[in-house]
Design an enzyme around this catalytic site. Structure first.
Site, mmCIF file in Angstrom:
data_model
loop_
_atom_site.group_PDB
_atom_site.id
_atom_site.type_symbol
_atom_site.label_atom_id
_atom_site.label_comp_id
_atom_site.label_asym_id
_atom_site.label_seq_id
_atom_site.Cartn_x
_atom_site.Cartn_y
_atom_site.Cartn_z
ATOM 1 N N CYS A 2 -36.571 68.520 -28.920
ATOM 2 C CA CYS A 2 -37.387 67.822 -27.929
ATOM 3 C C CYS A 2 -38.151 68.827 -27.069
ATOM 4 O O CYS A 2 -37.802 69.983 -26.975
ATOM 5 C CB CYS A 2 -36.475 66.992 -27.033
ATOM 6 S SG CYS A 2 -35.378 65.952 -27.982
ATOM 7 N N ARG A 27 -44.719 70.006 -31.352
ATOM 8 C CA ARG A 27 -43.318 70.043 -31.808
ATOM 9 C C ARG A 27 -42.948 68.773 -32.561
ATOM 10 O O ARG A 27 -41.914 68.711 -33.209
ATOM 11 C CB ARG A 27 -42.376 70.189 -30.609
ATOM 12 C CG ARG A 27 -42.538 71.472 -29.834
ATOM 13 C CD ARG A 27 -41.821 71.386 -28.493
ATOM 14 N NE ARG A 27 -40.387 71.431 -28.659
ATOM 15 C CZ ARG A 27 -39.647 72.500 -28.372
ATOM 16 N NH1 ARG A 27 -40.230 73.587 -27.916
ATOM 17 N NH2 ARG A 27 -38.361 72.497 -28.530
ATOM 18 N N TRP A 78 -37.379 63.991 -29.933
ATOM 19 C CA TRP A 78 -37.253 63.958 -31.396
ATOM 20 C C TRP A 78 -35.882 63.345 -31.629
ATOM 21 O O TRP A 78 -34.860 64.004 -31.445
ATOM 22 C CB TRP A 78 -37.357 65.372 -31.974
ATOM 23 C CG TRP A 78 -37.178 65.442 -33.460
ATOM 24 C CD1 TRP A 78 -36.030 65.704 -34.148
ATOM 25 C CD2 TRP A 78 -38.191 65.219 -34.463
ATOM 26 N NE1 TRP A 78 -36.249 65.670 -35.488
ATOM 27 C CE2 TRP A 78 -37.562 65.374 -35.724
ATOM 28 C CE3 TRP A 78 -39.520 64.917 -34.431
ATOM 29 C CZ2 TRP A 78 -38.242 65.233 -36.938
ATOM 30 C CZ3 TRP A 78 -40.208 64.770 -35.640
ATOM 31 C CH2 TRP A 78 -39.569 64.929 -36.861
ATOM 32 N N ASN A 104 -32.218 68.054 -24.551
ATOM 33 C CA ASN A 104 -32.536 68.467 -25.911
ATOM 34 C C ASN A 104 -31.234 68.951 -26.515
ATOM 35 O O ASN A 104 -30.508 69.719 -25.892
ATOM 36 C CB ASN A 104 -33.566 69.610 -25.899
ATOM 37 C CG ASN A 104 -33.885 70.100 -27.313
ATOM 38 O OD1 ASN A 104 -33.782 69.338 -28.269
ATOM 39 N ND2 ASN A 104 -34.229 71.357 -27.434
ATOM 40 N N GLY A 105 -30.872 68.457 -27.712
ATOM 41 C CA GLY A 105 -29.660 68.940 -28.365
ATOM 42 C C GLY A 105 -28.776 67.785 -28.793
ATOM 43 O O GLY A 105 -29.229 66.655 -28.940
ATOM 44 N N GLU A 489 -37.385 76.443 -56.477
ATOM 45 C CA GLU A 489 -37.901 76.338 -55.099
ATOM 46 C C GLU A 489 -38.771 77.537 -54.766
ATOM 47 O O GLU A 489 -39.834 77.400 -54.157
ATOM 48 C CB GLU A 489 -36.729 76.224 -54.119
ATOM 49 C CG GLU A 489 -37.108 76.213 -52.651
ATOM 50 C CD GLU A 489 -37.978 75.022 -52.231
ATOM 51 O OE1 GLU A 489 -38.157 74.081 -53.030
ATOM 52 O OE2 GLU A 489 -38.525 75.067 -51.113
ATOM 53 N N LYS A 493 -42.728 77.240 -53.595
ATOM 54 C CA LYS A 493 -43.273 77.859 -52.368
ATOM 55 C C LYS A 493 -44.506 78.685 -52.701
ATOM 56 O O LYS A 493 -45.515 78.625 -52.011
ATOM 57 C CB LYS A 493 -42.199 78.736 -51.717
ATOM 58 C CG LYS A 493 -41.078 77.947 -51.080
ATOM 59 C CD LYS A 493 -41.507 77.382 -49.766
ATOM 60 C CE LYS A 493 -41.352 75.923 -49.461
ATOM 61 N NZ LYS A 493 -40.971 74.916 -50.278
ATOM 62 N N GLU A 496 -47.459 76.415 -53.648
ATOM 63 C CA GLU A 496 -47.970 75.686 -52.472
ATOM 64 C C GLU A 496 -48.764 76.579 -51.541
ATOM 65 O O GLU A 496 -49.778 76.187 -50.977
ATOM 66 C CB GLU A 496 -46.779 75.182 -51.652
ATOM 67 C CG GLU A 496 -46.093 73.967 -52.100
ATOM 68 C CD GLU A 496 -45.096 73.516 -51.046
ATOM 69 O OE1 GLU A 496 -45.409 72.554 -50.341
ATOM 70 O OE2 GLU A 496 -44.033 74.136 -50.934
ATOM 71 N N HIS A 512 -35.802 80.943 -75.439
ATOM 72 C CA HIS A 512 -36.276 79.726 -76.134
ATOM 73 C C HIS A 512 -37.758 79.507 -75.919
ATOM 74 O O HIS A 512 -38.260 78.398 -76.064
ATOM 75 C CB HIS A 512 -35.467 78.517 -75.643
ATOM 76 C CG HIS A 512 -34.007 78.648 -75.908
ATOM 77 N ND1 HIS A 512 -33.466 78.570 -77.169
ATOM 78 C CD2 HIS A 512 -32.985 78.931 -75.077
ATOM 79 C CE1 HIS A 512 -32.150 78.759 -77.099
ATOM 80 N NE2 HIS A 512 -31.823 78.982 -75.846
ATOM 81 N N LYS A 615 -48.138 66.850 -45.283
ATOM 82 C CA LYS A 615 -46.723 67.065 -44.946
ATOM 83 C C LYS A 615 -45.866 65.914 -45.458
ATOM 84 O O LYS A 615 -44.749 66.111 -45.889
ATOM 85 C CB LYS A 615 -46.549 67.199 -43.429
ATOM 86 C CG LYS A 615 -45.113 67.495 -42.993
ATOM 87 C CD LYS A 615 -44.589 68.797 -43.576
ATOM 88 C CE LYS A 615 -43.123 69.049 -43.257
ATOM 89 N NZ LYS A 615 -42.582 70.185 -44.026
HETATM 90 C C1 AGP Z 1 -42.106 71.220 -50.101
HETATM 91 O O1 AGP Z 1 -42.443 72.498 -49.579
HETATM 92 C C2 AGP Z 1 -43.284 70.270 -50.043
HETATM 93 N N1 AGP Z 1 -43.788 70.135 -48.739
HETATM 94 C C3 AGP Z 1 -42.984 68.944 -50.738
HETATM 95 O O2 AGP Z 1 -42.556 69.245 -52.030
HETATM 96 C C4 AGP Z 1 -41.906 68.066 -50.058
HETATM 97 O O3 AGP Z 1 -40.638 68.656 -50.196
HETATM 98 C C5 AGP Z 1 -41.906 66.705 -50.785
HETATM 99 O O4 AGP Z 1 -43.182 66.121 -50.617
HETATM 100 C C6 AGP Z 1 -40.832 65.745 -50.236
HETATM 101 O O5 AGP Z 1 -41.116 65.418 -48.903
HETATM 102 P P1 AGP Z 1 -39.978 64.640 -48.066
HETATM 103 O O6 AGP Z 1 -38.805 65.574 -47.998
HETATM 104 O O7 AGP Z 1 -40.592 64.395 -46.717
HETATM 105 O O8 AGP Z 1 -39.650 63.375 -48.785
#
Ligand code: AGP
Length: 620
Positions: A2, A27, A78, A104-105, A489, A493, A496, A512, A615
């Site tokens: 928060c 935030r 939040w 906050n917390g 992962e 990254k 992306e 393979h 996002k």
């Molecule tokens: C991960 O870095 C991406 N931003 C994307 O793959 C994300 O994890 C995916 O869209 C799932 O989003 P969510 O966790 O909000 O459901």
């Protein structure tokens, strides 16, 4: 996390507080509120769910002249405990409305404190942990040893709270004073001329002053127009750390970092600690909301994890632990594929839906399909009150705080920790782990924030490597066992953030087909298991590294510190702390996040807002 700001000075407090809240909007939050003390002993509060604009509209309706004092505080929430609705918004007051608190917390022992207050006849007006603090301060101020002493009353309450908190408290009897306290949650003092501030973040006051003081653990501060006093929770004078803020406003919002994502990488120890906090009580794992009985959990005969992107990878990691701990079959499915393949589900199937935003359309539709098939759904989510948890039978919230960077970092680590708590809750209900074994696994998880902190202290080497390989055409990632989802992962990254071709493989798959990709100088990141864990995996991966090195690959090895066996095969060796096998993703992922961010920076890209991405993907 928060946003909090408090002010005592010579200006209209409402303007100063609203200005501070606006500068903390980045935030992320789901409600906002203010409290203002006028000189005549009135404490006026207004709060509203939704954006700051909703609160401002409400203040206009009520009439801003009612908020005319020069002392006050504000809060952007939040949500952790209690849905993001008006009555759960801060500030919270006691029954007499003479005390107001913003927080906050997470107050871990709030349930016991709430029960104590209700047994005393207090009627709670919200579902929050914060409200208990307001009632406790009011009671400490009106009776007992601290009667009439505002500061001592707050200190006495702080001594009773468990968990993490930043508290800011006002009392109508003291219109020229604000008392604030912190434990494992940020609190800074702004030192002005004839005015003083308290805030969760310097961004709230640096337009007024750059002179600040950072409070230490278990400290409280009393601010007035003239000055401030720092005390410990027993009321004794304490030392705090003055500093001058040399950031501009934009940098202040990012904690001095160039990008939110870099700040969020640094926040991972706190995100892990906050996610784990409060979920192990009286020797048992407890979820946030469990509308599934232990008997139903015992009847579960199959688990699906459905998610997208990084959340999906967190499910792949969790599969190893949940199967190992519960002996239940676990299928991890891309949410976008799940319902179209007509999976076999029934009322004894548990579907775990993992989502940071809680609004991802693919995952939400997967949840709906699962429920239509009578399966039970447990949501792991970072956003209180989002659609996916609302449509689930049980919820375990991650407490990573708002994640602004599009690329998931702290939410990903928090998802792994939360998924492990789900696995332990299942093992506990099914009896496949004894209580002492569950306690031991939880204790190992609790040691992870410190391990991640240790990784963060050594990442300069990774940043340097990122700059050196930023012009690569592609980078491959290899791993085995829980290292395989980490490889996926790491590749995600890089795709992306640096728009670079990257691919994660199970190392056993190399021969393979993918080994044909190996050519001279191609960087290949290898995520090593511990030599002290599954030794067979370690030796096979060393063989894989020698195979690719023989074909010209530039091997970048993430390995446990002291793993001398792998050193001869590593062109670049990045060491991480020794942790239990199943917890290695929590430390080995961090260098890969930093590597991808540094390559993106070297390429001149916006690390927070990568092209083509949102996002939260709220369309299928
Ligand atoms: C991960 O870095 C991406 N931003 C994307 O793959 C994300 O994890 C995916 O869209 C799932 O989003 P969510 O966790 O909000 O459901």
């Amino acid at each position: 996390m928060c946003g909090i700001v408090g002010y005592v000075g010579h200006r209209p407090a409402l303007d100063v507080v609203l200005g501070g809240l606006r500068r903390m909007e980045y935030r992320g939050y789901d409600s906002a509120g203010v409290a203002v003390l006028d000189g005549a002993g009135a404490l006026t509060v207004e709060r509203k769910a939704g954006r700051l604009a909703n609160l401002e509209g409400r203040l206009d309706e009520v009439g801003r002249e009612h908020f005319g004092g020069t002392a006050g505080m504000g809060h952007t929430r939040w949500a952790t405990h209690g849905a993001p609705i008006d009555r759960n918004s801060h500030p919270h007051r006691d029954a007499s409305e003479r005390v107001a608190v913003v927080h906050n917390g997470i107050i871990e022992n709030f349930a016991a404190l709430r029960a104590e207050l209700e047994a005393d006849g207090v009627e709670m007006a919200s579902d929050t942990d914060t409200e208990t603090a307001a009632h406790l301060v009011a009671r400490a101020y009106t009776e007992g040893d601290t009667k009439g002493d505002f500061t001592a009353s707050v200190a006495a309450v702080c001594r009773r709270l468990e968990g993490a908190f930043t508290l800011v408290v006002t009392h109508a009897d003291h219109p020229d004073t604000i008392v604030a306290a912190r434990r494992s949650s940020p609190l800074v003092v702004g030192v002005g001329e004839g005015e003083h501030f308290v805030a969760s973040d310097v961004a709230a006051f640096i337009e007024h002053t750059r002179e600040a003081v950072e409070l230490g653990q278990d400290q409280l501060v009393v601010i007035t127009r003239e000055g401030y006093d720092v005390l410990d929770f027993h009321g004794d004078a304490a030392q705090a750390k003055p500093f001058t803020v040399d950031w501009d406003l934009s940098a202040a919002e990012k904690g001095g970092h160039e990008y939110f994502m870099l700040k969020e990488i640094e926040e991972q120890p706190e995100a892990l600690a906050n996610t784990l906090r409060g979920h192990f009580e009286s020797g048992r794992i407890i979820l946030d909301e469990q509308r599934i009985s232990d008997q139903d959990l015992r009847d579960v005969d199959k688990v699906f994890v459905v998610a997208c992107g990084s959340a999906y990878h967190s499910g792949l990691v969790a599969k190893y632990a949940i199967e190992h701990w519960t002996r239940l079959p676990v299928e991890v499915e891309l949410a976008s594929e799940f319902r179209y393949r007509d999976p076999v589900l029934d009322r004894d199937t548990l579907v775990v839906a993992v989502s940071q935003s809680g609004e991802t359309a693919d995952t939400l539709e997967a949840v709906r399909h699962a429920r239509e098939q009578k399966a039970r759904v447990l949501a792991v989510c970072n956003t209180n009150g989002a659609q996916i948890p609302r449509e689930s039978d049980a919820v375990l919230y991650t407490h990573a705080g708002p994640e602004i960077g599009v690329a998931s970092t702290k939410a990903f680590l928090a998802q792994i920790a939360a998924n492990y708590l789900v696995g332990l809750a299942l093992a506990q209900a099914r009896g496949t782990k004894y209580p002492d074994e569950v306690a031991r696994e939880y204790a190992e998880l609790e040691a992870m924030p410190a391990a991640v902190q240790k990784v963060l202290s050594t990442v300069e080497q990774v940043r340097d490597l990122g700059r050196r390989i930023a012009d690569s055409k592609a980078i491959l990632f290899l791993g085995r066992h829980v290292g395989f989802p980490v490889a996926l992962e790491g590749a995600l990254k890089l795709k992306e953030l640096a728009y670079m071709h990257a691919e994660g493989f199970a190392a056993g798959e190399l021969k393979h087909g993918p080994i044909a990709l190996i050519e001279d100088g191609l960087p290949v990141v290898v995520v090593m298991p511990s030599p002290k864990g599954r030794a067979v995996l370690h030796s096979k991966l060393v063989s894989n590294i020698s195979e690719i090195q023989a074909r010209g690959a530039r091997t970048i090895v993430i390995a446990e510190e002291g793993d001398e066996t792998v050193r001869p095969f590593a062109d670049e060796l990045i060491e991480v702390p020794a942790v239990p096998t199943l917890l290695q993703p929590l430390v080995s992922t961090v260098p890969l996040q930093v590597l991808a961010a540094e390559i993106a920076r070297a390429r001149g890209y916006d690390v927070d807002k990568p092209r083509n991405l949102a996002k939260s993907v709220t369309v299928e």
